[in-house]
Scaffold this active site. Structure first.
Site, mmCIF file in Angstrom:
data_model
loop_
_atom_site.group_PDB
_atom_site.id
_atom_site.type_symbol
_atom_site.label_atom_id
_atom_site.label_comp_id
_atom_site.label_asym_id
_atom_site.label_seq_id
_atom_site.Cartn_x
_atom_site.Cartn_y
_atom_site.Cartn_z
ATOM 1 N N ALA A 17 40.791 29.216 0.948
ATOM 2 C CA ALA A 17 39.703 28.440 1.546
ATOM 3 C C ALA A 17 40.173 27.080 2.048
ATOM 4 C CB ALA A 17 38.572 28.264 0.533
ATOM 5 N N GLY A 18 41.103 26.442 1.327
ATOM 6 C CA GLY A 18 41.606 25.144 1.759
ATOM 7 C C GLY A 18 42.353 25.227 3.066
ATOM 8 N N ASP A 75 52.135 30.299 6.872
ATOM 9 C CA ASP A 75 52.878 30.379 5.616
ATOM 10 C C ASP A 75 53.514 29.030 5.402
ATOM 11 O OD1 ASP A 75 53.408 32.260 3.430
ATOM 12 O OD2 ASP A 75 55.490 31.762 3.837
ATOM 13 N N PHE A 166 44.789 20.496 -2.057
ATOM 14 C CA PHE A 166 44.921 21.756 -2.777
ATOM 15 C C PHE A 166 46.405 22.025 -2.965
ATOM 16 C CE2 PHE A 166 44.741 22.748 1.726
ATOM 17 C CZ PHE A 166 45.768 23.659 1.920
#
EC number: 3.6.1.66
Length: 211
Positions: A17-18, A75, A166
């Site tokens: 989600a972050g 990534d 995060f």
């Protein structure tokens, strides 16, 4: 790169989600309708690559094939110079925790502690230089793809500080700064992050503008 997105729908191939919030915010000015892999119910492919680029392409290509739409995957990870670039592509693996009901969990405080523990083993004078790396991959359903690489230099601090980030954000202090990524206003983090660096290159290539 001759092929460009040109607006329309784009699958964001992440269940984080972050990351999703950051990517949506960075793409907002360019007229893209972002659809999350989670909302579409797309499976998460096994990240078997040994580089950020390989893993980003695995995720982007899987999402593009499943949704039959262009897909963007990210990534990224923390690389610590004194640890030979670790955790690197295994950044998330260092945060693996015991599963909870409904799915596996990640314990990022534990992961940050692992990094700190390994640095402590090397001695108090060990350099704390590090960088966040990010690779963005765009894939189309027909298999065409392109990647963009970004980087943010910094140092590690301990103990963790801040609540707005995060992952490893609470221990990462960007070069020239005093606050951790988790203490920065999200807009400021978006401006200087590794993801923003990669996005600036993507935007220049895909939308003919500077990020």
């Amino acid at each position: 790169m001759s092929r460009t997105l040109g607006g329309g729908s784009l699958v964001i191939a992440t269940h984080n989600a972050g990351k999703l919030r950051e990517i949506q915010a960075l793409l907002a000015p360019y007229g893209m309708t972002c659809l999350s892999a989670g909302a579409l119910g797309l499976p998460e492919p096994a990240e078997t690559g040994t580089t950020f680029a390989e893993n980003a392409l695995i995720k982007a290509r899987a999402a593009a094939q499943s949704a039959q739409l262009p897909a963007l995957a990210d990534d990224s990870g923390l690389c610590v110079a004194a640890l030979g670039g670790a955790p690197g592509v295994y950044t998330a693996d260092w945060a693996e925790a015991a599963p909870y009901e409904g799915g596996p969990g990640r314990d990022w405080y534990m992961a940050m502690g692992k990094v700190e523990g390994k640095l402590a083993e090397l001695g108090p004078d060990t350099p704390r230089d590090c960088w966040f790396a990010c690779v963005l991959a765009i894939a189309w359903p027909d298999g065409e793809s392109v990647v963009y690489e970004g980087r943010a230099e910094g140092t590690l601090t301990w103990p963790p500080r801040g609540t707005m980030g995060f992952g490893y954000d609470p221990v990462f202090v960007p070069k020239g700064g005093l606050a951790t990524f988790a203490e920065l206003d999200p807009a400021e983090k978006h401006r200087i992050s590794h993801r923003a660096d990669a996005f600036a290159k993507l935007v220049a290539d895909q939308f003919g503008a500077k990020g």
